[in-house]
Scaffold this active site. Sequence first.
Site, PDB file in Angstrom:
ATOM      1  N   HIS A 187       0.824  -1.205   0.000  1.00 15.65           N
ATOM      2  CA  HIS A 187       0.000   0.000   0.000  1.00 15.65           C
ATOM      3  C   HIS A 187       0.859   1.256   0.000  1.00 15.65           C
ATOM      4  CE1 HIS A 187      -3.071  -2.915   1.128  1.00 15.65           C
ATOM      5  NE2 HIS A 187      -3.983  -1.997   0.887  1.00 15.65           N
ATOM      6  N   HIS A 239       1.453  -3.565   9.261  1.00 16.91           N
ATOM      7  CA  HIS A 239       2.863  -3.519   8.882  1.00 16.91           C
ATOM      8  C   HIS A 239       3.681  -2.919  10.018  1.00 16.91           C
ATOM      9  CE1 HIS A 239       2.564  -4.732   4.667  1.00 16.91           C
ATOM     10  NE2 HIS A 239       1.494  -3.970   4.558  1.00 16.91           N
TER      11      HIS A 239
END
Length: 290
Positions: A187, A239
């Site tokens: 992303h 993440h």
Amino acid sequence: MKIGSTRVFVMLGRLGPQRARVSAETRPDRPKGLHTKSGSLPADAAGMENDNENKPMQMSQALFTSKLLVVSDVLCLFLVSIPFLASELKAVRPYRRGFSCGDPSIAYPYLLSEEFGAFLFGCFVGQSLTNTAKLSVGRLRPHFLSVCGVTYTSLNCTEGTYLESVSCPSTDHRSIEEARKSFFSGHASFAMYTMLYLAFYLQARLTWRKARLLRPVLQFFLFLLAIYTGLTRVTDNRHHPSDVVFGYIIGAFTAYWVAFYISSMFKRPSLNQSPIETQDNQLPAQHSIC
């Protein structure tokens, strides 16, 4: 006295038939509108019969009207589509207008398909790098234990002990597999690539000199959107911060490489060169149209 009594009897005689007529008309056992001598139907019943006879005719007229409206709509649609069909089917050719030599407004190279193709090329490159890193490194996401359905206590492991493998009791195998793809953030990489590439595009194409702050403000918000996208991956426990930072670097590098070395957005035409020669010559950054 005799004359007065005579007048009274005469008046009573005249009123008698009228009273009889009123009583006959208002008698409940004989409905209004019935004529006993002729035996004709009431006016209301005759009107109902006429309505029943006219109803099929009215329905047929309404159906014909609706069909006529549909046909008229189709005809109007066809009429307004004639110019479009004539153009797409090459039935009418455009007017062959001439041009003046040295006109710079028509000397630009064909860039739309090239720039869009270069943008897609960069998207595929970035996603390929991301997936290769995810599958090769296999770093665990911050929520791995929650997705796996285990805790350190249930595993009976002490601090600092390295476990090569773990058996996850969870049946959501897809989420478990995705939890092993933390490095690096796709992303963050894709957001930085798209927003930075768009910022480069504004740098090359938005040349309105009267609004000097418009372009940098738009570029700032694009860059801010890319940063925000990566930060949400950290706050959502998808993440690690290092995954997002490395994704930023890969996305920015890809955007710069595609914009300046593959795309032709920073090229301007030369009046002494053909469009093909113009596309092969790239101007330095300090000599761009911006």
